[in-house]
Scaffold this active site. Sequence first.
Site, short mmCIF file in Angstrom:
data_model
loop_
_atom_site.label_atom_id
_atom_site.label_comp_id
_atom_site.label_asym_id
_atom_site.label_seq_id
_atom_site.Cartn_x
_atom_site.Cartn_y
_atom_site.Cartn_z
N GLY A 1 -9.29 5.04 1.82
CA GLY A 1 -10.08 5.68 2.84
C GLY A 1 -11.43 5.52 3.06
O GLY A 1 -12.36 6.30 3.30
N GLY A 2 -11.91 4.13 3.21
CA GLY A 2 -13.26 3.83 3.13
C GLY A 2 -13.90 3.93 4.52
O GLY A 2 -15.22 4.04 4.72
N GLY B 1 -7.94 8.46 6.72
CA GLY B 1 -8.54 8.82 8.25
C GLY B 1 -9.95 9.10 8.47
O GLY B 1 -10.95 8.86 7.60
N ASP C 1 0.85 -1.24 -0.01
CA ASP C 1 0.05 0.10 0.12
C ASP C 1 0.93 1.33 0.16
O ASP C 1 1.93 1.35 0.57
CB ASP C 1 -0.86 -0.15 1.26
ZN LIG Z 1 -4.83 4.65 1.02
#
Ligand SMILES: [Zn+2]
Length: 295
Positions: free
Chosen positions: A216-217, A182, A80
């Site tokens: 960023g789910g 975040g 990632d």
């Molecule tokens: Zn990410």
Amino acid sequence: MNSLREFLVQAQEHGQAIGHFNISELATLKAVFGAAQELKAPVMVGLSEGEREFVGTREIAAFVRALREEFDYPIFLNADHTHSLAKGVEAAKAGFDAIVFDLSALPFEENIRQTKQAVEELKAIHPGMLVEGEIGDIGTGSEIHDTAPDLEKGLSTPEEAKHFVESTGVDILAPAVGNMHGMLRSMVDGETKKHLHIDRIAAIKQAARVFLTLHGGSGTEDEGFRRAIAAGINIVHINTELRVAWRRGIEQGLAAHPEEVVPYKILPAAVDAVKHVVLDRLTLFSGGRKFAQGA
Ligand SMILES: [Zn+2]
């Protein structure tokens, strides 16, 4: 075992997305793998540069490979948010299934130039590795933020997406569509949710014609996920929600056993807390149906 690409194609045909969960220690990996097994869901685990530095790039590759082989299970490993070719080469040599090569902080044309170079060099080392590129601005840091960044300015357009994909040859694109790394404190408390730009996702999918990832789910409304997947999202990243659950679980484990020093007696509370989140998210990403298992 089918490749990650084949599982992505299958999931797309069934209107489902593959869940991607970040880990930086074994309790979280145990929770993610346990939840995936329970639902028979193909799953991706990801480690950013910082997470890989803590765990070890070759070490986590060996661990995940062992799980895949021992259980004959579709668990895939992603490097990632990788910001340099040197770190990408490390992951390619270690046999990672995918990489997020993230130069979205650079000017657009420079992002294109360096991402194209990375696609060529990484695939020369590991031809099966899927390379994801990133455009737009979704903020940094899978942690709890006190103030919201201005996401509107950094939203991706279909034209940019098409140009970026065609110029770089990436397999997967991460656009900025109202998502954000975040969570705000109000999201952790459940008072607010993230809102995705569904029409924009659909337009980007049509223009770019590659797999799309939603970063960023954490903290996104359930209906937003469902509609985003229907509009063309293939991979959903969840990190902060897991970190919040992990911390609460550790605190519960310590509080329940105040004199205990044996890690494997304290940590199950963290495994349970994280597993609960992963089960919930994977069920949502499956559309409430059995996961497609590949041809
Ligand atoms: Zn990410």
